[in-house]
Motif scaffolding. Structure first.
Motif, PDB file in Angstrom:
ATOM      1  N   UNK A  12      -2.555 -16.136  -3.538  1.00 31.61           N
ATOM      2  CA  UNK A  12      -2.488 -15.168  -4.620  1.00 31.61           C
ATOM      3  C   UNK A  12      -2.620 -13.746  -4.089  1.00 31.61           C
ATOM      4  N   UNK A  13      -3.487 -13.547  -3.088  1.00 28.63           N
ATOM      5  CA  UNK A  13      -3.669 -12.210  -2.539  1.00 28.63           C
ATOM      6  C   UNK A  13      -2.406 -11.741  -1.825  1.00 28.63           C
ATOM      7  N   UNK A  14      -1.732 -12.685  -1.167  1.00 32.05           N
ATOM      8  CA  UNK A  14      -0.428 -12.427  -0.568  1.00 32.05           C
ATOM      9  C   UNK A  14      -0.459 -11.382   0.535  1.00 32.05           C
ATOM     10  N   UNK A  15      -1.654 -11.019   1.008  1.00 31.27           N
ATOM     11  CA  UNK A  15      -1.763 -10.074   2.112  1.00 31.27           C
ATOM     12  C   UNK A  15      -1.664  -8.643   1.655  1.00 31.27           C
ATOM     13  N   UNK A  16      -2.281  -7.757   2.412  1.00 32.78           N
ATOM     14  CA  UNK A  16      -2.240  -6.338   2.083  1.00 32.78           C
ATOM     15  C   UNK A  16      -1.082  -5.642   2.779  1.00 32.78           C
ATOM     16  N   UNK A  17      -0.887  -5.939   4.057  1.00 25.77           N
ATOM     17  CA  UNK A  17       0.209  -5.345   4.832  1.00 25.77           C
ATOM     18  C   UNK A  17       1.238  -6.412   5.137  1.00 25.77           C
ATOM     19  N   UNK A 184      -0.172   6.829   1.733  1.00 26.26           N
ATOM     20  CA  UNK A 184       1.105   6.901   1.051  1.00 26.26           C
ATOM     21  C   UNK A 184       2.124   5.966   1.695  1.00 26.26           C
ATOM     22  N   UNK A 185       2.996   5.414   0.858  1.00 24.37           N
ATOM     23  CA  UNK A 185       4.052   4.547   1.368  1.00 24.37           C
ATOM     24  C   UNK A 185       4.991   5.342   2.269  1.00 24.37           C
ATOM     25  N   UNK A 202      11.192  -3.117   7.896  1.00 22.06           N
ATOM     26  CA  UNK A 202      10.460  -2.281   6.935  1.00 22.06           C
ATOM     27  C   UNK A 202       9.034  -2.786   6.863  1.00 22.06           C
ATOM     28  N   UNK A 203       8.072  -1.861   6.962  1.00 17.73           N
ATOM     29  CA  UNK A 203       6.654  -2.229   6.992  1.00 17.73           C
ATOM     30  C   UNK A 203       5.905  -1.433   5.930  1.00 17.73           C
ATOM     31  N   UNK A 204       4.894  -2.045   5.343  1.00 18.01           N
ATOM     32  CA  UNK A 204       4.082  -1.330   4.369  1.00 18.01           C
ATOM     33  C   UNK A 204       3.132  -2.257   3.637  1.00 18.01           C
ATOM     34  N   UNK A 205       2.586  -1.752   2.546  1.00 21.06           N
ATOM     35  CA  UNK A 205       1.636  -2.520   1.757  1.00 21.06           C
ATOM     36  C   UNK A 205       2.377  -3.384   0.748  1.00 21.06           C
ATOM     37  N   UNK A 209       3.042  -2.511  -5.728  1.00 18.98           N
ATOM     38  CA  UNK A 209       4.371  -2.797  -6.295  1.00 18.98           C
ATOM     39  C   UNK A 209       5.350  -1.635  -6.174  1.00 18.98           C
ATOM     40  N   UNK A 210       4.846  -0.425  -5.912  1.00 21.10           N
ATOM     41  CA  UNK A 210       5.716   0.735  -5.786  1.00 21.10           C
ATOM     42  C   UNK A 210       6.248   0.934  -4.367  1.00 21.10           C
ATOM     43  N   UNK A 211       5.698   0.211  -3.406  1.00 26.52           N
ATOM     44  CA  UNK A 211       6.117   0.401  -2.016  1.00 26.52           C
ATOM     45  C   UNK A 211       7.477  -0.245  -1.775  1.00 26.52           C
ATOM     46  N   UNK A 212       8.207   0.293  -0.800  1.00 24.31           N
ATOM     47  CA  UNK A 212       9.532  -0.225  -0.482  1.00 24.31           C
ATOM     48  C   UNK A 212       9.463  -1.659   0.008  1.00 24.31           C
ATOM     49  N   UNK A 213       8.492  -1.969   0.858  1.00 22.50           N
ATOM     50  CA  UNK A 213       8.399  -3.314   1.414  1.00 22.50           C
ATOM     51  C   UNK A 213       8.084  -4.326   0.327  1.00 22.50           C
ATOM     52  N   UNK A 214       7.271  -3.945  -0.660  1.00 21.13           N
ATOM     53  CA  UNK A 214       6.949  -4.843  -1.763  1.00 21.13           C
ATOM     54  C   UNK A 214       8.175  -5.102  -2.630  1.00 21.13           C
TER      55      UNK A 214
END
Length: 241
Positions: A12-17, A184-185, A202-205, A209-214
């Motif tokens: 459920x947490x699905x990781x932060x990065x 910031x993303x 592509x790397x990020x958080x 939900x607003x990040x490109x990687x998400x």
């Protein structure tokens, strides 16, 4: 022993990065491999040890043959690195607790001064992304002058692997904390993603939900390597073609 509810929570947490890799635009130039080696002080092994399978890489470009002769074709190029699993098979087998899980970043970390070199973690990793230091490799000049002071230099008998450039994560977090804001993303990225000329990485958080990687990871047509093993990897691949 890991309880079922713990596995559910990790899923459920699905990781932060996390990371998204588009195999359709990866050219296999290996700029990511070179950038990773420079950023993380990876030893220059040399031709002889490489021939014995002792090459030191935290990321590699895989490509395979598929089909039967004469209808044979090559698969898309697949950059392979540590998948930063939420339920990593490498962690429970380490007798020295050198392979640990960071709850803050949801990453698989390697504590070098605990590692005793059993290589159990490498044997239990289905992605084969861990490297063992067979000796104290000498860096030819002028490579000895370019060591990154933010990254530990590993010695003989120690396992190592990709860390998602955690030194960059901590640097960005410290800067953001000093300025009283969130990271910031796109403020920073890993060395491999930064060096990729095709922007295939592509790397990020992934929890933002607003990040490109998400947004890329939740498009629906991405796949995770060997996901059927239940390792909960945090790297999503877009298959070529």
């Amino acid at each position: 022993m890991i309880r079922p509810e713990e596995i559910k929570l990790s899923s459920e947490e699905n990781g932060k990065w996390g990371m998204v890799i588009d195999q359709d635009i990866c050219t296999g130039c290996q700029a990511c491999v070179a950038a990773c080696a420079m950023e993380n002080n990876i030893s220059f092994v040399g031709e002889e040890d490489s021939g014995y399978g002792r090459a030191m890489h935290w990321i590699r470009i895989e490509r395979f043959w598929e089909g039967e002769y004469p209808e044979v074709k090559m698969t898309p190029r697949q950059p392979m690195l540590c998948q930063q699993c939420g339920h990593a098979t490498c962690e429970p087998v380490c007798p020295a607790f050198a392979t640990v899980h960071s709850q803050a970043e949801q990453l698989n970390l390697q504590v070098y001064n605990r590692c005793v070199g059993t290589r159990y973690c490498a044997n239990n990793c289905p992605y084969q992304v861990r490297a063992f230091n067979w000796r104290d490799y000498q860096r030819p000049e002028p490579l000895s002058n370019q060591l990154n002071p933010d990254v530990t230099v590993r010695r003989m008998g120690v396992m190592e692997k990709c860390t998602f450039c955690i030194q960059r994560i901590h640097k960005a977090q410290d800067q953001a904390k000093a300025e009283g804001r969130e990271v910031q993303d796109g403020e920073f990225t890993t060395a491999c993603a930064q060096a990729c000329p095709a922007s295939a990485i592509v790397f990020g958080r992934v929890d933002n939900p607003e990040s490109l990687v998400s947004q890329l990871a939740h498009k629906g047509h991405g796949v995770k390597h060997l996901e059927e093993l239940g390792t909960l990897p945090n790297v999503t691949y877009f298959k070529g073609g």
